[in-house]
Design a protein around this motif. Structure first.
Motif, PDB file in Angstrom:
ATOM      1  N   ILE A  28       0.852  -1.184   0.000  1.00 59.86           N
ATOM      2  CA  ILE A  28       0.000   0.000   0.000  1.00 59.86           C
ATOM      3  C   ILE A  28       0.887   1.232   0.000  1.00 59.86           C
ATOM      4  N   ARG A  29       0.675   2.121  -0.942  1.00 51.12           N
ATOM      5  CA  ARG A  29       1.454   3.349  -1.000  1.00 51.12           C
ATOM      6  C   ARG A  29       0.518   4.489  -1.417  1.00 51.12           C
ATOM      7  N   LEU A  30       0.228   5.402  -0.474  1.00 50.19           N
ATOM      8  CA  LEU A  30      -0.658   6.524  -0.772  1.00 50.19           C
ATOM      9  C   LEU A  30       0.045   7.585  -1.607  1.00 50.19           C
ATOM     10  N   PHE A  31       1.359   7.703  -1.430  1.00 48.79           N
ATOM     11  CA  PHE A  31       2.148   8.678  -2.182  1.00 48.79           C
ATOM     12  C   PHE A  31       3.216   7.939  -2.987  1.00 48.79           C
ATOM     13  N   PRO A  32       2.844   7.346  -4.108  1.00 45.83           N
ATOM     14  CA  PRO A  32       3.823   6.572  -4.883  1.00 45.83           C
ATOM     15  C   PRO A  32       4.866   7.474  -5.526  1.00 45.83           C
ATOM     16  N   VAL A  33       6.119   7.175  -5.272  1.00 42.27           N
ATOM     17  CA  VAL A  33       7.205   7.962  -5.865  1.00 42.27           C
ATOM     18  C   VAL A  33       8.202   7.089  -6.610  1.00 42.27           C
ATOM     19  N   GLY A  34       8.052   5.776  -6.512  1.00 41.95           N
ATOM     20  CA  GLY A  34       8.975   4.884  -7.211  1.00 41.95           C
ATOM     21  C   GLY A  34       8.400   4.441  -8.538  1.00 41.95           C
ATOM     22  N   TYR A  35       8.915   3.340  -9.049  1.00 35.85           N
ATOM     23  CA  TYR A  35       8.473   2.812 -10.336  1.00 35.85           C
ATOM     24  C   TYR A  35       8.216   1.322 -10.217  1.00 35.85           C
ATOM     25  N   HIS A  36       7.263   0.832 -11.013  1.00 37.09           N
ATOM     26  CA  HIS A  36       6.968  -0.583 -11.087  1.00 37.09           C
ATOM     27  C   HIS A  36       7.099  -1.037 -12.534  1.00 37.09           C
ATOM     28  N   LEU A  37       7.709  -2.187 -12.713  1.00 31.96           N
ATOM     29  CA  LEU A  37       7.865  -2.764 -14.050  1.00 31.96           C
ATOM     30  C   LEU A  37       6.805  -3.832 -14.250  1.00 31.96           C
ATOM     31  N   TRP A  38       6.131  -3.756 -15.392  1.00 32.84           N
ATOM     32  CA  TRP A  38       5.046  -4.679 -15.689  1.00 32.84           C
ATOM     33  C   TRP A  38       5.461  -5.565 -16.862  1.00 32.84           C
ATOM     34  N   ALA A  39       5.408  -6.857 -16.633  1.00 34.74           N
ATOM     35  CA  ALA A  39       5.650  -7.794 -17.725  1.00 34.74           C
ATOM     36  C   ALA A  39       4.464  -7.744 -18.687  1.00 34.74           C
ATOM     37  N   PRO A  40       4.679  -8.082 -19.969  1.00 32.99           N
ATOM     38  CA  PRO A  40       3.573  -8.065 -20.930  1.00 32.99           C
ATOM     39  C   PRO A  40       2.416  -8.931 -20.452  1.00 32.99           C
ATOM     40  N   GLY A  41       1.216  -8.352 -20.416  1.00 28.41           N
ATOM     41  CA  GLY A  41       0.029  -9.080 -20.000  1.00 28.41           C
ATOM     42  C   GLY A  41      -0.206  -9.109 -18.512  1.00 28.41           C
ATOM     43  N   GLU A  42       0.715  -8.571 -17.722  1.00 30.57           N
ATOM     44  CA  GLU A  42       0.549  -8.582 -16.263  1.00 30.57           C
ATOM     45  C   GLU A  42      -0.510  -7.568 -15.852  1.00 30.57           C
ATOM     46  N   ARG A  43      -1.307  -7.918 -14.871  1.00 30.53           N
ATOM     47  CA  ARG A  43      -2.391  -7.061 -14.400  1.00 30.53           C
ATOM     48  C   ARG A  43      -2.112  -6.567 -12.992  1.00 30.53           C
ATOM     49  N   ARG A  44      -2.845  -5.528 -12.628  1.00 33.31           N
ATOM     50  CA  ARG A  44      -2.719  -4.976 -11.284  1.00 33.31           C
ATOM     51  C   ARG A  44      -3.246  -5.973 -10.266  1.00 33.31           C
ATOM     52  N   GLY A  45      -2.673  -5.836  -9.050  1.00 35.68           N
ATOM     53  CA  GLY A  45      -3.167  -6.667  -7.964  1.00 35.68           C
ATOM     54  C   GLY A  45      -2.144  -7.638  -7.430  1.00 35.68           C
ATOM     55  N   ARG A  46      -1.172  -8.053  -8.287  1.00 34.12           N
ATOM     56  CA  ARG A  46      -0.136  -8.956  -7.820  1.00 34.12           C
ATOM     57  C   ARG A  46       0.886  -8.193  -7.011  1.00 34.12           C
ATOM     58  N   LYS A  47       1.323  -8.787  -5.925  1.00 35.93           N
ATOM     59  CA  LYS A  47       2.239  -8.106  -5.014  1.00 35.93           C
ATOM     60  C   LYS A  47       3.634  -8.086  -5.601  1.00 35.93           C
ATOM     61  N   ARG A  48       4.238  -6.908  -5.548  1.00 33.67           N
ATOM     62  CA  ARG A  48       5.628  -6.771  -5.952  1.00 33.67           C
ATOM     63  C   ARG A  48       6.237  -5.629  -5.163  1.00 33.67           C
ATOM     64  N   VAL A  49       7.482  -5.777  -4.746  1.00 32.11           N
ATOM     65  CA  VAL A  49       8.138  -4.733  -3.970  1.00 32.11           C
ATOM     66  C   VAL A  49       8.405  -3.541  -4.864  1.00 32.11           C
ATOM     67  N   PRO A  50       7.980  -2.331  -4.483  1.00 34.14           N
ATOM     68  CA  PRO A  50       8.195  -1.139  -5.294  1.00 34.14           C
ATOM     69  C   PRO A  50       9.659  -0.783  -5.373  1.00 34.14           C
ATOM     70  N   ALA A  51      10.017  -0.038  -6.431  1.00 30.37           N
ATOM     71  CA  ALA A  51      11.426   0.303  -6.663  1.00 30.37           C
ATOM     72  C   ALA A  51      11.966   1.238  -5.625  1.00 30.37           C
ATOM     73  N   ASP A  52      11.099   1.981  -4.918  1.00 32.40           N
ATOM     74  CA  ASP A  52      11.595   2.943  -3.945  1.00 32.40           C
ATOM     75  C   ASP A  52      11.514   2.437  -2.517  1.00 32.40           C
ATOM     76  N   ALA A  53      11.303   1.128  -2.353  1.00 34.06           N
ATOM     77  CA  ALA A  53      11.224   0.591  -1.001  1.00 34.06           C
ATOM     78  C   ALA A  53      12.588   0.619  -0.336  1.00 34.06           C
ATOM     79  N   VAL A  54      12.585   0.869   0.966  1.00 36.19           N
ATOM     80  CA  VAL A  54      13.841   0.909   1.715  1.00 36.19           C
ATOM     81  C   VAL A  54      14.284  -0.505   1.993  1.00 36.19           C
TER      82      VAL A  54
END
Length: 357
Positions: free
Chosen positions: A326-352
């Motif tokens: 959950i990120r209310l203020f998203p500031v990083g980036y997420h990479l999506w594989a072709p055909g991938e949909r929202r909802g699957r958990k993945r660590v955001p690029a800006d996570a500590v």
């Protein structure tokens, strides 16, 4: 017509794995509701909220320094105090303290330039100790100036005669505007190109330098922004206290302010914009609940900080984000594989990273 295979399609890049439209609307609603508080609650509660908004602004600035630029400062009270005096001094010459808030913000930012030159080459504990020493030096210099009260301080002119309820409401609105602008500035900064630079520096400074990142310039910018935010908070503090006292307990140069802002960030979550908000709420609840117990108040704060550091090293919000993404203020980036949909958990690029928290 040639059809691309899924493995040949471009990877999609987005800021968040969830739509931020509703969170943006929710944030706007929250701000509007907070602006209406003076019409619904008493002056006593408003005074507590002013203190909380000051801590929130300070925690947001400290988080920008430590959580994103890797600069752990123990001397941010220097800019808080300078901001308070940049409101006091113009007020002594007939300028309203409300206009002095702009002077406090700009003045603290300007003062950050020479102070940065003194600590720019230091890192880790050396940087922390140096900022503490500089804050003490600034306090000692101010205490030698008798025209602004010396070591005993000076009452703030320009607000006498105002109705106390009106003054409290105006102070609350000023504190709220400063806090919202502080969070908005940090959010905009981190979503810019500078945000990527800061993430690279935080994760691996040596690798960032080898990639051509201008580490010194990025850290200077962050240092100035943090100084300006703390200066604005100091200006609000001077108005809220109707005076400025330099070095005694609770004075504007007291290291207690840095301890409180660091506590809020560590509890809420280092390296997240939401962390200082959650941490400030927890801190204010503990403060109002336990402050009548004298020494036990500080003991409980210490125990809470130790428990969070051991069992939730990323803080309350960081742990929540890690588990539920959950990120209310998203500031990083997420990479999506072709055909991938929202909802699957993945660590955001800006996570500590766990070991960096």
């Amino acid at each position: 017509m040639t059809t691309l295979r899924p493995e040949d399609q471009l990877v999609k890049v987005t800021r968040s794995r969830r739509s931020t439209l509703w969170t943006s609307i929710g944030a706007l609603v929250v701000v509007v509701v907070l602006f209406l508080f003076p019409y619904a609650i008493g002056s006593g509660t408003l005074g507590i909220l002013v203190q909380g908004l000051i801590i929130l602004t300070l925690a947001t600035m400290w988080n920008l320094l430590a959580g994103y630029a890797g600069l752990v400062s123990v001397g941010q009270q220097a800019f808080l105090g300078l901001g308070a005096y940049f409101v006091l001094i113009p007020a002594m010459h007939g300028i309203t303290p409300w206009a002095g808030l702009f002077i406090a913000t700009a003045g603290a930012a300007v003062c950050a330039l020479p102070l940065w030159w003194l600590v720019a080459r230091l890192r880790l504990g050396y940087f922390a100790i140096a900022t503490w020493v500089l804050a003490s030096m600034v306090m000692l210099i101010v205490e030698q100036i008798s025209s602004i009260g010396g070591g005993t301080g000076e009452p703030l002119p320009g607000l006498t005669g105002m109705d106390p309820a009106v003054l409290t409401a105006d102070t609350y609105w000023a504190a709220l505007v400063v806090a919202v602008l502080a969070i908005g500035t940090v959010y905009s900064l981190l979503r810019s190109r500078t945000g990527l630079v800061l993430t690279a520096i935080r994760d691996d400074e040596r690798a960032a330098r080898s990639s051509g990142v201008r580490v010194g310039r990025a850290r200077l910018l962050v240092f100035i922004v943090a100084a300006a935010g703390c200066g604005a908070a100091g200006g609000v503090l001077a108005i809220e206290q109707l005076g400025v006292t330099p070095g005694t307990s609770g004075g504007v140069f007291s290291v207690q302010w840095t301890a409180e802002m660091a506590f809020a960030v560590i509890i809420g979550g280092l390296g997240t914009i939401e962390g200082p908000i959650i941490g400030t709420i927890v801190f204010m609840v503990l403060q109002q609940t336990l402050q009548s117990y004298n020494a036990w108040y500080l003991i409980v704060l210490g125990i809470v900080a130790i428990i969070i550091a051991i069992f939730a090293r990323r803080g309350l919000w960081g742990t929540l984000d890690e588990r539920f993404n959950i990120r209310l203020f998203p500031v990083g980036y997420h990479l999506w594989a072709p055909g991938e949909r929202r909802g699957r958990k993945r660590v955001p690029a800006d996570a500590v990273p766990t070991d960096a928290a």
